[in-house]
Design a protein around this motif. Structure first.
Motif, PDB file in Angstrom:
ATOM      1  N   LYS B  13       1.038  -1.249  -0.116  1.00 19.79           N
ATOM      2  CA  LYS B  13       0.057  -0.029   0.360  1.00 19.79           C
ATOM      3  C   LYS B  13       1.168   1.330   0.118  1.00 19.79           C
ATOM      4  N   HIS B  14       1.849   1.424   0.946  1.00 16.95           N
ATOM      5  CA  HIS B  14       2.727   2.554   0.963  1.00 16.95           C
ATOM      6  C   HIS B  14       3.940   2.305   1.073  1.00 16.95           C
ATOM      7  N   VAL B  15       4.673   3.560   0.140  1.00 14.51           N
ATOM      8  CA  VAL B  15       5.993   2.794  -0.180  1.00 14.51           C
ATOM      9  C   VAL B  15       7.208   4.140   0.557  1.00 14.51           C
ATOM     10  N   VAL B  16       7.757   4.210   2.025  1.00 15.33           N
ATOM     11  CA  VAL B  16       7.893   4.585   2.157  1.00 15.33           C
ATOM     12  C   VAL B  16      10.189   4.650   2.724  1.00 15.33           C
ATOM     13  N   LEU B  17      11.396   5.966   2.090  1.00 12.53           N
ATOM     14  CA  LEU B  17      12.259   5.492   1.727  1.00 12.53           C
ATOM     15  C   LEU B  17      12.304   6.316   3.347  1.00 12.53           C
ATOM     16  N   VAL B  18      14.235   5.941   3.563  1.00  7.44           N
ATOM     17  CA  VAL B  18      14.020   6.219   5.066  1.00  7.44           C
ATOM     18  C   VAL B  18      15.829   7.222   4.536  1.00  7.44           C
ATOM     19  N   LEU B  19      16.129   8.114   4.537  1.00  5.98           N
ATOM     20  CA  LEU B  19      17.412   8.766   3.462  1.00  5.98           C
ATOM     21  C   LEU B  19      18.427   9.347   4.953  1.00  5.98           C
ATOM     22  N   SER B  20      18.923   9.948   4.514  1.00  9.51           N
ATOM     23  CA  SER B  20      20.012  10.922   5.029  1.00  9.51           C
ATOM     24  C   SER B  20      21.314  11.263   4.023  1.00  9.51           C
ATOM     25  N   GLY B  21      22.201  12.793   4.032  1.00  9.09           N
ATOM     26  CA  GLY B  21      23.114  12.536   3.457  1.00  9.09           C
ATOM     27  C   GLY B  21      23.497  12.235   3.669  1.00  9.09           C
ATOM     28  N   LYS B  22      24.377  11.688   5.119  1.00 11.95           N
ATOM     29  CA  LYS B  22      25.585  11.438   6.510  1.00 11.95           C
ATOM     30  C   LYS B  22      25.114  10.421   7.098  1.00 11.95           C
ATOM     31  N   GLY B  23      26.016   9.847   7.191  1.00 13.16           N
ATOM     32  CA  GLY B  23      26.406   8.666   7.211  1.00 13.16           C
ATOM     33  C   GLY B  23      26.218   8.419   8.924  1.00 13.16           C
ATOM     34  N   GLY B  24      26.007   6.717   9.979  1.00 11.04           N
ATOM     35  CA  GLY B  24      26.265   7.140  10.984  1.00 11.04           C
ATOM     36  C   GLY B  24      24.951   8.522  11.911  1.00 11.04           C
ATOM     37  N   VAL B  25      23.953   8.074  11.379  1.00 12.11           N
ATOM     38  CA  VAL B  25      23.084   9.230  12.160  1.00 12.11           C
ATOM     39  C   VAL B  25      22.038   8.029  12.701  1.00 12.11           C
ATOM     40  N   GLY B  26      22.117   7.158  12.389  1.00 14.44           N
ATOM     41  CA  GLY B  26      20.619   6.191  12.825  1.00 14.44           C
ATOM     42  C   GLY B  26      19.466   5.459  11.973  1.00 14.44           C
ATOM     43  N   GLY B 154       6.831   8.808   0.258  1.00 19.30           N
ATOM     44  CA  GLY B 154       7.964   9.952   0.417  1.00 19.30           C
ATOM     45  C   GLY B 154       8.852   9.731   0.718  1.00 19.30           C
ATOM     46  N   ALA B 155       9.897  10.469   2.329  1.00 17.82           N
ATOM     47  CA  ALA B 155      10.877  10.397   2.362  1.00 17.82           C
ATOM     48  C   ALA B 155      11.521  10.753   4.099  1.00 17.82           C
ATOM     49  N   VAL B 156      11.657  10.032   5.382  1.00 19.84           N
ATOM     50  CA  VAL B 156      11.639  10.452   5.569  1.00 19.84           C
ATOM     51  C   VAL B 156      13.593  10.844   6.040  1.00 19.84           C
ATOM     52  N   LEU B 157      13.860  11.832   6.659  1.00 20.77           N
ATOM     53  CA  LEU B 157      14.683  11.519   6.421  1.00 20.77           C
ATOM     54  C   LEU B 157      15.950  12.255   8.017  1.00 20.77           C
ATOM     55  N   VAL B 158      17.034  11.437   8.093  1.00 17.57           N
ATOM     56  CA  VAL B 158      17.429  11.375   9.255  1.00 17.57           C
ATOM     57  C   VAL B 158      18.432  12.676   9.390  1.00 17.57           C
ATOM     58  N   THR B 159      18.999  13.036  10.926  1.00 16.80           N
ATOM     59  CA  THR B 159      19.423  13.530  11.320  1.00 16.80           C
ATOM     60  C   THR B 159      20.273  13.186  11.970  1.00 16.80           C
ATOM     61  N   THR B 160      21.743  14.535  12.867  1.00 17.77           N
ATOM     62  CA  THR B 160      22.169  14.224  13.923  1.00 17.77           C
ATOM     63  C   THR B 160      21.555  15.802  14.084  1.00 17.77           C
ATOM     64  N   PRO B 161      22.353  16.401  15.210  1.00 16.88           N
ATOM     65  CA  PRO B 161      21.747  18.019  15.635  1.00 16.88           C
ATOM     66  C   PRO B 161      22.758  18.490  15.269  1.00 16.88           C
ATOM     67  N   GLN B 162      23.857  17.791  15.212  1.00 18.32           N
ATOM     68  CA  GLN B 162      25.196  19.022  14.797  1.00 18.32           C
ATOM     69  C   GLN B 162      25.204  19.616  12.989  1.00 18.32           C
ATOM     70  N   ALA B 163      26.192  20.453  12.600  1.00 16.13           N
ATOM     71  CA  ALA B 163      25.969  21.253  11.384  1.00 16.13           C
ATOM     72  C   ALA B 163      26.664  19.633  10.462  1.00 16.13           C
ATOM     73  N   VAL B 164      27.545  19.697  10.727  1.00 17.59           N
ATOM     74  CA  VAL B 164      28.509  18.736   9.936  1.00 17.59           C
ATOM     75  C   VAL B 164      27.175  17.622   9.182  1.00 17.59           C
ATOM     76  N   THR B 166      23.226  18.312   9.876  1.00 15.38           N
ATOM     77  CA  THR B 166      22.435  18.819   8.877  1.00 15.38           C
ATOM     78  C   THR B 166      23.106  19.331   7.324  1.00 15.38           C
ATOM     79  N   GLY B 167      24.072  19.933   7.497  1.00 15.42           N
ATOM     80  CA  GLY B 167      25.347  20.202   6.026  1.00 15.42           C
ATOM     81  C   GLY B 167      24.944  18.710   4.641  1.00 15.42           C
ATOM     82  N   ASP B 168      24.757  18.542   5.281  1.00 14.82           N
ATOM     83  CA  ASP B 168      24.655  17.289   4.076  1.00 14.82           C
ATOM     84  C   ASP B 168      23.503  17.054   3.778  1.00 14.82           C
ATOM     85  N   VAL B 169      22.387  16.904   4.853  1.00 20.02           N
ATOM     86  CA  VAL B 169      21.038  16.506   4.739  1.00 20.02           C
ATOM     87  C   VAL B 169      20.188  17.386   4.062  1.00 20.02           C
TER      88      VAL B 169
END
Lengths: 315, 267
Positions: B13-26, B154-164, B166-169
């Motif tokens: 029924k639904h397809v959701v991607l889990v993305l991040s530009g950054k590695g190791g964020v979860g 759609g996509a869920v984007l994961v980040t950690t709080p720091q700028a390094v 979010t810069g990739d995300v």
């Protein structure tokens, strides 16, 4: 021929791929016959060009991990800063993470641009003796995404090695993205003439990291890169209030220590989690100079000394 | 039109991607917890793990090294539970030796991902989550190309709080805009650590970056998940964190994120 010629179709496998001229994407490409005949697979002349270009570079060290987010860029940047603290040494830092280039921010060089001269691309200097190159310097906005398939990323890495005017360099440090794919194969391929002294492998203590790092170590063995040693990053957190240590990323399977024992590799050191590291990186400052007394900075300096000594006696 | 003509995702029924530009964020952590929460909410869920170089999902769900079988409709996914509410496909199941490195260039990765999307007999699923490696390259393009016949919610984007991070995300957000993938929202992971000894909260990876990024880019902020050693430990052991620690603030955070994602899918 360029790895992905300008007139190639979208899914071009690359002229040096096994599938060159043979994949379904090759149908209709003007270069198909050349590729299929194998003529394009002759050793890439860039390998010899790079060998010649890098004769002025004494040592080349890769910073690798199978896992993302363990601190490769943080370590690459601070290894470079530490080595450059000796004014008599010339240090170069090459960022081959094409999709997620972190080095410009960590080095405080966001917004800098690369210039061309007669002798090639000029790297960006953060100190007189510390030069940096990253795709980040070629992007005009922090929102720009580099949505490239493998062959195009490989072409960029070739240019970084062949066309950047590094000059006389004592250490070239290469920061890599996580994984064992195009970027890693390309670095190894294009440096096959010039040679790689060795690799430093970064991990965090937990098995989810180690399981990827073991693959990276296998990769190194397969492509014959000596492993200088392993660093366990984010190894424990000391609460600033009560000073108790917590294992936020628990070494449930023995951490890097057990992995190193099993694989007969040196554990270069453990670096604790320190919020000031992340903050320094975000602000583009070296935490080695910002907070030199922090246990993390002390650990880093020890590791740098060991790397320095080990580079000539590697596994 | 019968379902075999539409492909193996016909009953998803639904397809959701889990993305991040950054590695190791979860990404894999969040994918796993979203999947478990959805199963507990009575949904049939699939996880497609397209991180070919560093597949984390099999260990997190304690599925070990099962064999992957073929049936008439294609490859049979591996089920994490006897009731078959959680189906998984990962390259982790196809490797003889779990330390074996997958040293593949882009075209070979693209080909396997094509098979994972088209040739796995997912059957009836309420939602298929796609766990991805960091970046904006072959794997991401391959997933989208092969899902073209089927809607991607759609996509869920994961980040950690720091700028390094979010810069990739930010770059990943551009990727989503360019490939017309709707951004369901941003999750800020590793958002503060509460010392188990004295309860002092430390911002180990800085603070607030996820929410700022959501504001900057006009995206929904789905919520923050704290740095929780209990979460890390249960993932290491392949246990269900949500069943083990339902009283924790991490559980509350994850539940809120799941509820928001579900409402945006039903909307």
């Amino acid at each position: 021929m360029a790895d992905v010629p300008n007139d190639a179709p979208e899914h071009c496998p690359g002229t040096s791929s096994d599938q060159a001229g043979k994949s379904s994407a090759c149908q209709g490409c003007p270069n198909q016959n050349i590729c299929a005949s194998g003529a394009a697979k002759a050793p890439d002349p860039a390998i010899e060009e790079i060998r010649q270009k890098l004769t002025s570079v004494k040592h080349k060290i890769l910073v690798l991990s199978g896992k993302g987010g363990v601190g490769k860029s943080t370590f690459s940047a601070h290894l470079s800063h530490a080595l450059a603290s000796d004014d008599s040494k010339e240090i170069a830092l090459l960022d081959v993470d094409i999709c997620g280039p972190s080095i410009p921010k960590i080095m405080g060089l966001e917004g800098e641009q690369v210039h061309q001269s007669g002798s090639g691309w000029s790297p960006v200097y953060v100190e007189d003796n510390l030069a940096v190159m990253s795709i980040g310097f070629l992007l005009s906005s922090p929102d720009d995404a580099v949505i490239w398939r493998g062959p195009k990323k490989n072409g960029m890495i070739k240019q970084f090695l062949r066309d950047v005017d590094w000059g006389e360099v004592d250490y070239l440090i290469v920061d890599t993205p996580p994984g064992t794919s195009d970027e890693h194969l390309s670095i190894v391929q294009y440096l096959s003439g010039a040679g790689i002294d060795g690799a430093v492998i970064i991990t965090t203590p937990q098995e989810v990291s180690l399981q990827d790092v073991r693959k990276e170590i296998r990769f190194c063995k397969k492509v014959k890169i000596p492993v200088i040693g392993v660093i366990e990053n984010m190894s424990g957190f000391v609460c600033p209030k009560c000073k108790n240590t917590s294992q936020i990323f628990p070494p449930t399977t023995g951490g890097a220590q057990r992995m190193c024992e099993e694989l007969n590799l040196p554990l270069l050191g453990r670096v604790p989690l320190d919020p000031r590291i992340g903050r320094s990186c975000d602000e583009g400052r070296s935490f080695l100079t910002e907070v030199p007394d922090s246990p993390a900075a002390v650990a880093y300096q020890n590791i740098v000394q060991i790397c320095h000594r080990r580079k000539v006696s590697v596994h | 039109m019968d379902s075999s003509e539409k492909g193996s995702l016909a009953q998803v029924k639904h397809v959701v991607l889990v993305l991040s530009g950054k590695g190791g964020v979860g990404k894999s952590t969040i994918t796993t917890e979203l999947a478990l929460a959805l199963v507990h909410a009575g949904k049939k869920v699939g996880i497609l793990d397209v991180d070919l170089c560093g597949p984390s999902i099999p260990r997190m769900l304690s599925v070990g090294k099962p064999e992957v079988h073929q049936c008439d409709a294609g490859w049979v996914p591996v089920y994490a539970d006897p009731q078959q509410k959680l189906a998984i496909m990962s390259i982790g199941f196809l490797l003889e030796d779990s330390d074996e490195a997958v040293i593949w260039r882009g075209p070979k990765k693209t080909a396997l991902i094509g098979q994972f999307v088209s040739d796995v007999a997912w059957g009836e699923l309420d939602i298929l989550l796609v766990d991805t490696p960091p970046g904006t390259s072959d794997e991401h393009l391959a997933v989208l190309e092969n899902l073209r016949k089927h809607r991607v919610d759609g996509a869920v984007l994961v980040t950690t709080p720091q700028a390094v991070s979010t810069g990739d995300v930010r770059r990943e957000i551009t990727f989503c805009k360019k490939t017309a993938v709707k951004i369901l929202g941003i999750v800020e992971n590793m958002s503060g650590f509460v010392c188990p000894h004295c309860s002092e909260c430390s911002n180990v990876f800085s603070k607030g970056g996820g929410e700022e990024l959501a504001k900057l880019t006009g995206s929904v902020f789905l919520g923050s998940v704290p740095l929780d050693p209990l979460l890390t430990a249960t993932l290491e052991e392949g246990r269900d964190f949500l069943q083990a620690f339902p009283e924790s603030s991490t559980y509350t955070a994850i539940s809120q994120i799941v509820n928001t994602v579900l409402s945006s899918l039903d909307a």
